[in-house]
Design a protein around this motif. Structure first.
Motif, PDB file in Angstrom:
ATOM      1  N   GLU C 153       0.749  -1.137   0.179  1.00 25.01           N
ATOM      2  CA  GLU C 153      -0.029   0.051  -0.068  1.00 25.01           C
ATOM      3  C   GLU C 153       0.716   1.137  -0.146  1.00 25.01           C
ATOM      4  O   GLU C 153       0.543   2.368  -0.678  1.00 25.01           O
ATOM      5  N   PHE C 154       1.973   1.325   0.596  1.00 25.29           N
ATOM      6  CA  PHE C 154       2.826   2.447   0.837  1.00 25.29           C
ATOM      7  C   PHE C 154       4.042   2.327  -0.512  1.00 25.29           C
ATOM      8  O   PHE C 154       4.726   3.051  -0.429  1.00 25.29           O
ATOM      9  N   LEU C 174       8.149   7.223   5.658  1.00 24.44           N
ATOM     10  CA  LEU C 174       7.047   6.242   5.075  1.00 24.44           C
ATOM     11  C   LEU C 174       7.286   4.891   5.959  1.00 24.44           C
ATOM     12  O   LEU C 174       6.191   4.359   6.378  1.00 24.44           O
ATOM     13  N   ALA C 178       4.160   3.501   8.224  1.00 24.37           N
ATOM     14  CA  ALA C 178       4.068   2.222   7.955  1.00 24.37           C
ATOM     15  C   ALA C 178       3.859   1.396   9.103  1.00 24.37           C
ATOM     16  O   ALA C 178       3.099   0.437   9.462  1.00 24.37           O
ATOM     17  N   ARG C 204       1.750  11.954  -0.810  1.00 23.68           N
ATOM     18  CA  ARG C 204       1.270  10.488  -0.523  1.00 23.68           C
ATOM     19  C   ARG C 204       1.219  10.484   0.876  1.00 23.68           C
ATOM     20  O   ARG C 204       0.157   9.674   1.428  1.00 23.68           O
ATOM     21  N   GLU C 207      -2.240  11.414   1.965  1.00 21.14           N
ATOM     22  CA  GLU C 207      -3.188  10.560   1.419  1.00 21.14           C
ATOM     23  C   GLU C 207      -3.507   9.318   2.399  1.00 21.14           C
ATOM     24  O   GLU C 207      -4.398   9.185   2.947  1.00 21.14           O
ATOM     25  N   HIS C 208      -2.251   9.103   2.943  1.00 22.23           N
ATOM     26  CA  HIS C 208      -2.290   7.987   3.827  1.00 22.23           C
ATOM     27  C   HIS C 208      -2.928   8.351   5.015  1.00 22.23           C
ATOM     28  O   HIS C 208      -3.576   7.511   5.629  1.00 22.23           O
ATOM     29  N   CYS C 209      -2.753   9.533   5.590  1.00 21.52           N
ATOM     30  CA  CYS C 209      -3.197  10.000   6.793  1.00 21.52           C
ATOM     31  C   CYS C 209      -4.759   9.934   6.876  1.00 21.52           C
ATOM     32  O   CYS C 209      -5.362   9.540   7.688  1.00 21.52           O
ATOM     33  N   ARG C 211      -6.619   8.193   4.687  1.00 20.41           N
ATOM     34  CA  ARG C 211      -7.125   6.903   4.473  1.00 20.41           C
ATOM     35  C   ARG C 211      -6.918   6.190   5.937  1.00 20.41           C
ATOM     36  O   ARG C 211      -8.041   5.414   6.489  1.00 20.41           O
ATOM     37  N   ILE C 212      -5.969   6.336   6.779  1.00 21.37           N
ATOM     38  CA  ILE C 212      -5.746   5.696   8.002  1.00 21.37           C
ATOM     39  C   ILE C 212      -6.950   6.222   9.056  1.00 21.37           C
ATOM     40  O   ILE C 212      -7.506   5.635   9.752  1.00 21.37           O
TER      41      ILE C 212
END
Lengths: 327, 297, 265
Positions: C153-154, C174, C178, C204, C207-209, C211-212
């Motif tokens: 995912e990362f 990252l 992760a 990126r 975006e991860h933040c 989504r988390i």
């Protein structure tokens, strides 16, 4: 010749146990245990104390501390236990959240002082003369087999213990526990922030290492029948350590190779076979100078050792990259 | 223990403290500025003692005997720092990696001396002068002059650190080497100066130690190192005043313990104090956490 | 045993707010770094913590994570008082954090970095290593699968075998984030995660933040870039001189003048 070989085999086994134990502490956990030899000595003295038996008057110069004469293999277990207990006490004091270099200094000084005190205080373990006439295990076997064969039996016994230790070290080496230790070594606050408790982890590895060290001390004294401060100068730890660094920190087989090269091929062979040059003791001093130089050289030329730590791989790699190994 | 013996051992303790203080000031200066815990320091002390021993042996006179120790200490330290330590610092540079180098260096020095000295313990005769009674304490002229030397060193060090530009630069370096460099502190020169001063103090400490103990062998410095490091850590890295105060504590404690338990326990007392410091954890830069790992050698 | 796989399940809420830090004080020597700051997070959301250097942002995070001792005040996680707990105990309860200088275990590979977190304290015991081999193996398997999916995912799977010391600055960030996900956090504290990260990676991480957070994790992020804050934060908390001086949505906070006040003070 056979006598020398069996002697060297026993030494190698005991050195190897010590090296694997120190590698757990130093390589995995990053504990700079420069007092390692103390824990081996603790095992050796304890082994002697519980086998010497009561004062029979034969060795009138000697102090008999416990007067016990435990049957084999109990003394070995007690020796391991002694190594563990001393480690626990020392570990509780030194394994705090202390900078590694300060920790290293404390360990080094502890080793230097301990030997001074034990040498000077006759009431402790007979001072600098040490303990002698420690009975060998199952002495009746020695009478029936003869000394030469007995030595080989002893060597085989040591080899068996080494195999056991290797199995233990390798199964620990693949565990989540070992990985957590390495994580705490690399970044303590980071490991803590993930829920690990580095203090407990390090104390555990310190005590396990101390027990193996005590066991190796017991095996040594059971074989050579004597133990004195001359056997555990603080620099002995650095012979073990140089072997580990030369062979490869955190690589069990590397540690074996390095220990063989330093402690057997270099130290024992020069001690046993090289003609004495100059005054008595000169060769010994020079051997230590060379070990210091070797140590610096390895640190400079190949800091990860002959066999570097094996990388944990999850990706398939082309053969050429495997060949390049540790990088 | 009778109170006379207690007072007497306190008197001895003050002399020991003077000896410890000289070494601890050198050690703490080195540690504070370079951030390198130099475990070959004790071996340099041994070198200093032997240098004076040789000077005495050759009948070079009292002045030469006294000057030989700090000179040898400074020279050896400077050369080691500029060659070996600098070489390894360029390669990996972590505080612990370099400590390993100093350790190996110490091992080499100790056994080289052992080989050269034929493993012997040497007697060192230094006129100790007449005995003086000051209050309840008994001193000799020699032991008083040791206290005097320690006081002089402290005064000189404080004067340099707090009254001169050099001192300001050194203190800046010990707090933040990068910032100090950015502010135009001549790093190289300041660090070399640190090595030379601390090396000279190591050599002097070695000499002073043997004038007190009267014997010297290859492991003399290492045996004595525990008191020095205990004082340096107890006093806080980089603080000469702290080192002297801590040296008083360590020195008196070690002599009192020696009077009670036998002379060989005096060093163990130093170790005990060190352990106690670790357990009680005073606030200082010793504890892990946001400490700097880089060394500047 | 709750394996971190639950991180992918629906948002869950226990009783009380995710985080309730009340009147927290932190002092270093004579300096008061946090002088009675409060921060409550009711539901999973991304909270931006902004303010000038020295405002006490990192100290507040450390007080919540347990890295420093508070002089006074309380920290509650899902209603449970964690004020006196050491950091590893808080982490076990779900407060997971990153550090200002990215914490990566240099001597472990990227994959192992994730495994260490995924296996957790239960898999890191001596007993698991010696006596409960089979269970430890199963746990490692499960953690490995999760680690693989997180790394993919990362987009870090290709460097799974690199040692931590071989990574670039951006990669370290990252990997650290992760790794946090492997622990199934309830509350994620990110201390300047974008510093030293290449621009495309900044996006990126942002975006991860988000989504988390959608998975039910509350996030507190210390960040200087207003651009980043505006794009990912549901709420902004402003700190200045050791105190919280404003708290609200990005637009509200920006128009209230408190930010200007904070940076000019």
């Amino acid at each position: 010749m056979s006598y020398y070989l069996s002697t060297i085999a026993v030494y190698f086994g005991a050195d190897l146990l010590a090296a694997w134990a120190l590698n757990m502490q130093f390589g995995w956990a990053g504990v700079p245990n420069f007092a390692f030899i103390i824990f081996q000595a603790a095992g050796a003295y304890t082994y002697a104390a519980v086998t010497l038996g009561p004062d029979s008057g034969v060795n009138s110069f000697q102090h008999y501390i416990l007067g016990a004469n435990l049957p084999f293999p109990l003394p070995l277990l007690v020796a391991a236990l002694a190594g563990g207990v001393v480690s626990l006490v020392v570990g509780l004091i030194t394994l705090r959240r202390l900078r590694r270099d300060y920790q290293a200094a404390v360990f080094l000084l502890a080793a230097v002082i301990a030997i001074d005190v034990v040498s000077a205080d006759v009431n402790l373990f007979n001072g600098s003369n040490g303990l002698a006439a420690v009975p060998q295990p199952v002495a009746s076997l020695q009478n029936s087999l003869g000394l030469g064969a007995y030595q080989w039996v002893y060597a085989a016994f040591v080899a068996l213990i080494c195999v056991g230790a290797l199995v233990l070290v390798r199964s620990l080496g693949r565990s989540g526990w070992q990985r957590a230790l390495r994580a705490a070594r690399d970044d303590e606050p980071g490991a803590r922030a993930l829920g690990l408790n580095p203090s407990i982890l390090r104390l555990q590895v310190f005590v396990i290492g101390g027990m193996i060290a005590g066991l190796s001390g017991g095996l040594l004294v059971g074989f050579i029948s004597a133990w004195s401060p001359g056997a555990w100068a603080y620099s002995e730890t650095f012979a073990v350590l140089t072997g580990i660094i030369l062979g490869g920190v955190s690589n069990d087989w590397g540690v074996l190779i390095g220990t063989f090269l330093i402690q057997i091929a270099f130290q024992e062979v020069t001690a046993l076979f090289l003609p004495q040059i100059g005054y008595p003791g000169l060769t010994d001093a020079l051997v230590w100078v060379v070990i210091g130089v070797l140590w610096l050289t390895v640190l400079f030329v190949r800091p990860r050792g002959i066999l570097p730590e094996k990388r944990f791989r999850v990706l398939a790699v082309p053969r050429t990259r495997i060949w390049r190994g540790g990088r | 223990m009778s109170s006379t013996i207690l007072l007497q051992s306190i008197g001895f303790g003050i002399t020991t403290a003077a000896v410890v203080a000289i070494g601890a000031m050198g050690f703490t200066l080195q540690l504070g500025v370079t951030n390198l815990l130099n475990l070959s320091f004790g071996n340099v002390m041994t070198i200093g003692a032997f240098a004076s021993l040789i000077a005495e042996h050759w009948h070079l006179g009292l002045a030469a005997t006294i000057i030989a120790a700090p000179l040898a200490g400074a020279l050896v330290t400077f050369v080691l720092a500029r060659t070996l330590f600098a070489l390894f610092a360029r390669r990996q540079g972590g505080a612990f990696d370099l400590l390993m180098v100093t350790l190996a260096t110490g091992l080499i020095i100790q056994y080289t001396i052992d080989a050269l000295a034929h493993l012997q313990v040497f007697q060192f005769s230094f006129p100790s002068g007449s005995t003086l009674n000051i209050g309840p304490f008994v001193f000799t002229v020699l032991s008083l002059s040791l206290v005097g030397v320690a006081a002089l060193v402290l005064a000189a060090l404080l004067a340099v650190l707090h009254l001169t530009r050099i001192g300001k630069a050194l203190r800046a370096l010990s707090v933040d080497p990068k910032l100090a460099r950015a502010c135009g502190v001549p790093m190289r020169r300041m660090i070399n100066l640190t090595w030379i001063i601390s090396g000279a103090l190591a050599g002097l400490a070695g000499l002073v130690y043997v004038t007190n103990s009267l014997t010297v062998d290859a492991s003399a410095g290492l045996d004595f190192l525990v008191l020095v490091i205990a004082a340096a850590i107890l006093g806080g890295a980089g603080s000469p005043v702290g080192a002297v105060v801590a040296a008083l504590v360590v020195g008196i404690a070690s002599e009192v313990v020696a009077a009670v338990g036998g002379s060989y326990y005096s060093q163990a007392a130093g170790l005990g104090i060190l352990a106690l410091v670790l357990v009680l954890r005073p606030a200082s830069g010793v504890w892990s956490g946001p400490s700097r790992d880089e060394v500047t050698v | 045993m709750t394996l971190p796989a639950t991180a992918h399940d629906v948002p869950r809420r226990a009783g009380g707010a995710v985080l309730e830090a009340r009147d927290v004080r932190v002092r270093y020597g004579g300096v008061e770094a946090v002088a009675g700051a409060s921060l409550t997070i009711e539901a999973p959301q991304v909270v931006g913590l902004i303010g000038p250097n020295g405002a006490g942002k990192s100290s507040l995070l450390a007080a919540i994570g347990g890295q420093v001792r508070t002089v006074s005040g309380t920290v509650l996680l899902a209603g449970e008082d964690v004020t006196r707990l050491p950091p590893h105990r808080r982490a076990r309860l779900g407060i997971i954090r990153t550090f200002q200088s990215a914490s990566v275990f240099d001597g472990l590979t990227v994959f192992e970095n994730l495994l260490v977190a995924g296996i957790g304290e239960h898999g890191a015991t001596l007993r698991a290593a010696l006596l409960e081999r089979r269970r430890a193996h199963a746990r490692t398997e499960a953690a490995s699968q999760l680690a693989r999916s997180v790394l993919e995912e990362f987009e870090l799977w290709h460097i799974a075998d690199h040692y931590g010391r071989e990574l670039s600055g951006g990669q370290r960030r990252l990997v650290e984030i992760a790794r946090c996900l492997m622990r199934d956090p309830k509350l994620l504290l990110l201390d300047e995660p974008m510093v030293g990260v290449a621009p495309h990676l900044v996006e990126r991480i942002g975006e991860h933040c988000k989504r988390i957070c959608e998975r039910g994790v509350a996030i507190v992020i210390v960040e200087h870039s207003m651009e980043v804050i505006s794009s990912i934060c549901d709420r902004v908390v402003v700190m200045a001189s050791a105190q919280v001086i404003d708290d609200g949505s990005f637009d509200v906070v920006m128009t209230s003048g408190s930010v200007r006040e904070a940076y000019l003070a």
